[in-house]
Structures are given as C-alpha cells and as structure tokens.
Design an enzyme around this catalytic site. Structure first.
Site, PDB file in Angstrom:
ATOM      1  N   CYS A   1       0.627  -1.270   0.020  1.00 29.64           N
ATOM      2  CA  CYS A   1       0.009   0.013  -0.041  1.00 29.64           C
ATOM      3  C   CYS A   1       0.988   1.253  -0.196  1.00 29.64           C
ATOM      4  CB  CYS A   1      -0.987   0.025   1.166  1.00 29.64           C
ATOM      5  SG  CYS A   1      -1.836   1.536   1.244  1.00 29.64           S
TER       6      CYS A   1
ATOM      7  N   CYS B   1      -0.547   4.132   1.866  1.00 32.65           N
ATOM      8  CA  CYS B   1      -0.251   4.206   3.467  1.00 32.65           C
ATOM      9  C   CYS B   1       0.970   4.436   3.619  1.00 32.65           C
ATOM     10  CB  CYS B   1      -0.707   2.842   3.830  1.00 32.65           C
ATOM     11  SG  CYS B   1      -2.198   1.987   3.217  1.00 32.65           S
ATOM     12  N   ASP B   2       1.837   3.888   2.996  1.00 29.58           N
ATOM     13  CA  ASP B   2       3.499   3.675   3.570  1.00 29.58           C
ATOM     14  C   ASP B   2       4.476   4.514   2.679  1.00 29.58           C
ATOM     15  OD1 ASP B   2       2.599   1.963   5.402  1.00 29.58           O
ATOM     16  OD2 ASP B   2       2.789   0.166   4.052  1.00 29.58           O
TER      17      ASP B   2
END
Ligand code: NAP
Length: 313
Positions: free
Chosen positions: A136, A139-140
C-alpha cells in the site's frame, strides 16, 4: 448461543459492498450484523483521493468515504463489530458464522469479504514486509519522503496510482512491469508518461529483494535479454492484483479455480439464503461503485429471502 447473537442478516465484510448491503437491510428493518473485520472499510481505506465515485465532484478520500458508509449503515440500526469471521457452518438453517469461539446465526448471510493483495512469492518479500516492502503505497510511501528511489511492481491501475503517488514523495520512481504494455487505464497511463520522475522497466521481473533488516534494492531480470541487474531503492510497493478472501467458505460454496465465489442471478451462491457481493465474486469490474451495486443487489435478495422465510412460518 445467546439470542443476542441471532440476526436476520449477517454481512461479512465492511468495504463498499458490505456497507451498502448493510444500509439497505437495516433500512428495511432487518436486524443486521456486519462483521467488519479487524481492519474495517476494505481496500478504500488504503487509497487517497477517490475521483470516480459518483456524487463527489471534487473527489473524496477513500477512508472518509468508508467512514461515511459505515456511519450511514449504523444510522439505520446496523451493528458493526470489528472482528473477523473465522468459520462458517452453512449445513442447516439458520446459517452460522463464528468469530473465534463466538457463534452468531442469521436467516441470511451476505459475503462481502473482498480480495487481498497478491504477493510475488519471494522469501525476501516476507522477511522485509513492513521494512520497506509494502502493498500500500498510499499508506506507507510517506514514510520514505525524500527517498532517492522507490520501486513499484505491476502494470495495472494500482501500480500506476502508486507510482504517481510515490513521485510526489521521492526523487525517482522505478516501475517494474513484466510485459511491454501497461494494463492501467488510459488516463493513468497519460499521467504516468508525462511524469519525468517515473521510469518504467518493461518486460522485467523482480527476482529478489535485497537487504537484511530493511530494503536496499531489488534484483531485476530482463525477460527479453535475460540480463540481471541491481536497482537500489529504499522501498518496494507491490501492486500485482488481488486474491479473493474466500478461504473460510471453501467446501461450502461453489468457487472458480482462482477462489472467486460463483454466483447466478447476479448474487446468489450455491446455498439458499447466502449471497455474495463485490470483489469476492467480481473479478471483472472491481470498482467501489460496482461493489456497492452488488451489495445493493445482495441486500434486496436477502430482504426478499428473509420475508419469504418469515411468511412460511
Ligand atoms: P490488475 O488490474 O489485476 O493488475 C495487476 C498487474 O500486476 C498487471 O499489470 C499484471 O501484469 C501484474 N502482475 C500480476 N501478477 C504478477 C506477478 N506474479 N508478477 C509480476 N506482475 C504481475 O490489478 P490492480 O491494478 O490492483 O487493479 C485491480 C482493479 O481495481 C482493476 O479493475 C482496476 O481498474 C481497479 N482499480 C482502479 C483504480 C482507479 O480507477 N483509479 C485504481 C486502482 C485499481 P499483466 O498486465 O501482465 O497481467
């Protein structure tokens, strides 16, 4: 089992399909339980701006859209619990769904468990997961602000979105795709090709991810000339598609070779009263809006089914 755990409908999953189904069944007055999972909201929780969900002319953040859907379902009385369904027993009616040792039952079950990211199958990928390997980027990738190079693997819409997102964060992005043509939609391809920070390695696969405690690079095989080369990077984002989350239904429901639930009449499974909606049965469209549409269909069928059972008693 306490009568507290008896429902008209249990919905397993809380992505767009599950939430839409919950809005419809609870609004129709059915006692509805949503087993939302320990990380509720589905894949949209991992996206940034959703630009193609109708009704939001400026787009809406994926997590905001999901929170709104859950709130809407709860507003009509749906109960959402943040537990995973770990087992089902569809051998008799009412149908049973378990979360560890706790048993729940319902006249109808809607399966909306979605799909999870596919992995490359490398030992290094597992070892370095969370240490530079991620599925992701939205997200990261912010963890790697100012990185010299970020790698994205895949050639679909997700990979294209990830690469564009990473380009806002890193000095350079290397996209590695196994073919000489992308699968991503034209609009995303146009954006990719006009972003000078993104380089695409065509017809190439990742053979290994290098690093002991954190990602330091990838070993890439060019499939045309067979050459192996090392590319230094701080992180690798894997976006090579998804696998349906159907393990607990194996043996109960008819599935295809890839594990997608086979439906007839849109959302009916091989067991009466059990319906499936969203990416767990749809490998073709896989959009938030189509999942929501299937969730609506499953709910309308579940409402009809519950009314029929009640009428026959
Ligand atoms: P996808 O469309 O299935 O693409 C997966 C990509 O990974 C393909 O390019 C595939 O290569 C490659 N791949 C598969 N297995 C691989 C392996 N073992 N090693 C290396 N490469 C591999 O998946 P997705 O991009 O996650 O998209 C899923 C669905 O969500 C699609 O319908 C997409 O349109 C939708 N989506 C839409 C948006 C948007 O509209 N903004 C954003 C994200 C996703 P090949 O091309 O060679 O098969």
């Amino acid at each position: 089992m306490s009568s507290q755990n008896e429902y008209d409908v249990i919905i397993i999953g809380s992505g767009p399909a599950g939430c839409t189904a919950a809005i419809y069944t609870s609004r129709a007055g059915l006692r509805t339980l949503v087993m939302g999972g320990v990380t509720p909201g589905g894949q949209l929780m991992k996206t940034t701006l959703v630009e193609n969900f109708p009704g939001f002319s400026n787009g809406i953040r994926g997590p905001d859209l999901m929170m709104e859907m859950m709130k809407q379902a709860e507003g009509f009385g749906a109960e959402i619990i943040y537990r995973n369904a770990t087992r089902v027993d569809f051998s008799s009616h009412p149908l049973k769904v378990f979360a560890d040792d706790e048993e729940y039952s319902a006249l109808s079950v809607i399966i909306a468990t979605g799909a999870k990211p596919k992995m490359l199958g490398l030992e290094s990928e597992q070892r370095l997961m969370g240490r530079g390997v991620s599925t992701c980027a939205t997200c990261d990738a912010p963890l790697y602000k100012g990185a010299k190079n970020l790698v994205v693997v895949g050639g679909g819409d997700s990979a294209a979105e990830y690469a564009l997102f990473c380009a806002k964060i890193a000095e350079r992005v290397t996209m590695i795709h196994r073919r000489d043509r992308l699968r991503a939609s034209r609009i995303l391809q146009d954006r990719l090709f006009s972003e000078p920070k993104i380089m695409i390695l065509w017809s190439s696969i990742v053979e290994d991810i290098i690093g002991e405690d954190r990602v330091e690079g990838v070993l890439v095989r060019n499939l045309v000339n067979g050459e192996l080369s090392r590319i230094d990077c701080e992180a690798v984002f894997i976006a090579i598609g998804h696998k349906p989350e159907t393990e607990i239904f194996r043996g109960w429901l008819e599935m295809d070779d890839e594990g997608y639930i086979i439906t007839r009449d849109f959302v009916k499974t091989s067991i009466e009263g059990v319906f499936a909606a969203g990416e767990v049965m749809d490998k073709r469209y896989r959009q938030a809006i189509t999942s929501a549409g299937f969730g609506c269909m499953a709910a309308l069928e579940a409402i009809k089914y519950v009314e029929m059972i009640r009428g026959s008693k």
